[in-house]
Design a protein around this motif. Structure first.
Motif, PDB file in Angstrom:
ATOM      1  N   PRO A 222       9.120 -17.898  45.334  1.00  0.00           N
ATOM      2  CA  PRO A 222       8.446 -18.748  45.687  1.00  0.00           C
ATOM      3  C   PRO A 222       6.866 -19.143  44.889  1.00  0.00           C
ATOM      4  O   PRO A 222       5.914 -20.351  44.431  1.00  0.00           O
ATOM      5  N   ASN A 223       6.388 -17.563  44.999  1.00  0.00           N
ATOM      6  CA  ASN A 223       4.950 -17.705  44.688  1.00  0.00           C
ATOM      7  C   ASN A 223       5.540 -16.255  43.242  1.00  0.00           C
ATOM      8  O   ASN A 223       3.868 -16.058  43.245  1.00  0.00           O
ATOM      9  N   PHE A 224       6.059 -17.168  41.740  1.00  0.00           N
ATOM     10  CA  PHE A 224       6.010 -16.751  41.206  1.00  0.00           C
ATOM     11  C   PHE A 224       4.318 -16.536  40.308  1.00  0.00           C
ATOM     12  O   PHE A 224       4.676 -15.661  39.727  1.00  0.00           O
ATOM     13  N   LEU A 225       3.560 -17.440  40.213  1.00  0.00           N
ATOM     14  CA  LEU A 225       2.663 -17.397  39.590  1.00  0.00           C
ATOM     15  C   LEU A 225       1.674 -16.320  40.383  1.00  0.00           C
ATOM     16  O   LEU A 225       0.378 -16.444  39.956  1.00  0.00           O
ATOM     17  N   LYS A 226       1.642 -16.235  41.628  1.00  0.00           N
ATOM     18  CA  LYS A 226       0.776 -14.948  42.444  1.00  0.00           C
ATOM     19  C   LYS A 226       1.194 -14.148  41.925  1.00  0.00           C
ATOM     20  O   LYS A 226       1.132 -12.971  41.723  1.00  0.00           O
ATOM     21  N   SER A 227       2.359 -13.582  41.202  1.00  0.00           N
ATOM     22  CA  SER A 227       3.145 -11.857  41.167  1.00  0.00           C
ATOM     23  C   SER A 227       2.940 -11.408  39.727  1.00  0.00           C
ATOM     24  O   SER A 227       2.069 -11.776  39.102  1.00  0.00           O
ATOM     25  N   VAL A 228       2.657 -10.335  39.938  1.00  0.00           N
ATOM     26  CA  VAL A 228       2.744  -9.452  38.524  1.00  0.00           C
ATOM     27  C   VAL A 228       4.686  -8.542  38.487  1.00  0.00           C
ATOM     28  O   VAL A 228       4.737  -8.473  39.497  1.00  0.00           O
ATOM     29  N   PHE A 229       4.733  -8.574  37.096  1.00  0.00           N
ATOM     30  CA  PHE A 229       6.028  -8.561  37.205  1.00  0.00           C
ATOM     31  C   PHE A 229       6.619  -7.595  36.480  1.00  0.00           C
ATOM     32  O   PHE A 229       5.760  -7.460  35.368  1.00  0.00           O
ATOM     33  N   TYR A 230       7.271  -6.875  36.314  1.00  0.00           N
ATOM     34  CA  TYR A 230       7.738  -5.561  36.065  1.00  0.00           C
ATOM     35  C   TYR A 230       9.354  -5.519  35.235  1.00  0.00           C
ATOM     36  O   TYR A 230      10.171  -6.393  35.934  1.00  0.00           O
ATOM     37  N   ILE A 231       9.204  -5.096  34.118  1.00  0.00           N
ATOM     38  CA  ILE A 231      10.940  -5.998  33.202  1.00  0.00           C
ATOM     39  C   ILE A 231      10.965  -4.731  32.822  1.00  0.00           C
ATOM     40  O   ILE A 231      10.405  -3.462  31.954  1.00  0.00           O
ATOM     41  N   CYS A 232      12.721  -3.897  33.151  1.00  0.00           N
ATOM     42  CA  CYS A 232      12.628  -3.081  32.147  1.00  0.00           C
ATOM     43  C   CYS A 232      14.264  -3.733  32.135  1.00  0.00           C
ATOM     44  O   CYS A 232      14.669  -4.187  32.565  1.00  0.00           O
ATOM     45  N   GLY A 233      14.966  -3.198  30.905  1.00  0.00           N
ATOM     46  CA  GLY A 233      16.271  -3.143  30.242  1.00  0.00           C
ATOM     47  C   GLY A 233      16.297  -2.923  28.586  1.00  0.00           C
ATOM     48  O   GLY A 233      15.011  -2.302  28.172  1.00  0.00           O
ATOM     49  N   PRO A 234      17.024  -2.739  28.395  1.00  0.00           N
ATOM     50  CA  PRO A 234      17.303  -3.041  26.547  1.00  0.00           C
ATOM     51  C   PRO A 234      16.213  -3.857  26.056  1.00  0.00           C
ATOM     52  O   PRO A 234      15.903  -5.185  26.664  1.00  0.00           O
TER      53      PRO A 234
END
Ligand SMILES: Cc1cc2nc3c(=O)[nH]c(=O)nc-3n(C[C@H](O)[C@H](O)[C@H](O)COP(=O)(O)OP(=O)(O)OC[C@H]3O[C@@H](n4cnc5c(N)ncnc54)[C@H](O)[C@@H]3O)c2cc1C
Length: 263
Positions: A222-234
């Motif tokens: 719900p609070n995605f606009l306030k979040s910091v995103f960490y992405i890991c994968g191929p």
């Protein structure tokens, strides 16, 4: 390790059996280089294993960092980056978790048993958890779970107030690494939410279906606009996630990525 040893003896013991030196890289980063005994090999799935080494006292690292592992294959040394899937809060061991691909480096690792020694240089990398962040979303694809496992374990062990949502994508249920542990952590840590999603499901699957996309993130966070995103994968997965986040209007400054090259 003998169980009667006290703290000081334990400290000496770790030095006696681990050959420690400092490794420097051309980019100026300095990691610790050490040879340590494999204490445990843990089967995670049909094609993933974790390797636990005795942790030298001098090895300090942050959740999400990686090391270079060297194995000897047919008399040749092969060196690859592998994430430290353990958390710094796990004091007795350091762990990395490898997908067994049937290729030479993987075969060299797979041949190792408890008691064998292995060379590791660590820590390296900037893909690290910022514990000051109030809202974090982790997007993991396949083996991209390794730094996230370290970060989730760390948040749980340290009782951090950071609200974490982990969206973890795999092909099939059998591919989910650390499933039971992540479910356990979710029960222990009320600030952690774990969402598994599969692209190939059986009729009994009750989790999410399909790849991670903008709609799924909107629904689960719900609070995605306030979040910091960490992405890991191929790399292809990391690129696809960047596109989805840009659709959601997430600024580049709120996105941290780690490409697991080699897949
Ligand atoms: C920062 C970072 C962190 C990483 N962390 C992890 C991690 O935690 N866990 C993990 O599993 N991986 C991780 N990786 C990826 C890892 O470093 C390896 O690249 C990957 O696991 C592939 O290893 P391999 O054993 O298949 O390597 P190799 O044996 O070198 O094979 C690599 C590729 O070479 C080709 N190849 C080699 N030999 C053959 C052959 N005989 N026939 C056909 N093709 C061949 C294939 O394309 C193969 O995919 C990470 C990578 C990075 C950059």
């Amino acid at each position: 390790m003998p169980s009667h040893l006290g703290n000081f003896e334990t400290y000496l013991y770790s030095f006696l059996r681990i050959d420690v030196s400092i490794a420097s890289m051309s980019n100026g980063l300095v990691g610790l280089e050490f040879e340590a005994r494999i204490e445990d090999v843990i089967v995670r799935t049909y094609n993933v294993k974790s390797f636990r080494l005795a942790r030298p006292r001098m090895l300090n690292y942050k959740p999400g960092q990686f090391g270079f592992v060297t194995v000897e294959v047919d008399g040749q040394k092969m060196r690859k980056p592998l994430t430290l899937s353990s958390s710094p809060t796990e004091l007795d061991y350091v762990e990395f978790t490898k997908k067994l691909t049937g290729h030479p480096f993987s075969n060299g690792l797979e041949a190792l048993k408890n008691g064998d020694t292995i060379r590791l240089e660590a820590p390296y990398g900037n893909f690290v958890l910022d514990e000051q962040l109030p809202h974090v979303v982790m997007l993991a694809g396949g083996m991209g779970i390794t730094p996230m496992r370290s970060m989730c374990r760390y948040c749980t062990d340290r009782n951090l107030s950071t609200l974490v949502t982990l969206l973890y994508a795999n092909s099939t249920e059998a591919d989910i690494v650390f499933r039971r542990e992540l479910e356990e952590m979710e029960k222990q840590n009320r600030n952690l939410k774990v969402v598994f999603t599969l692209s190939e499901t059986g009729p009994d699957w009750t989790g999410r279906r399909g790849r991670i996309n903008a709609a799924m993130i909107r629904e689960e966070v719900p609070n995605f606009l306030k979040s910091v995103f960490y992405i890991c994968g191929p790399p292809a997965m990391v690129d696809a996630m960047r596109v989805q986040l840009s659709e959601l209007g997430i600024s580049k400054t709120s996105i941290r990525t780690e490409d697991l090259t080699g897949y």
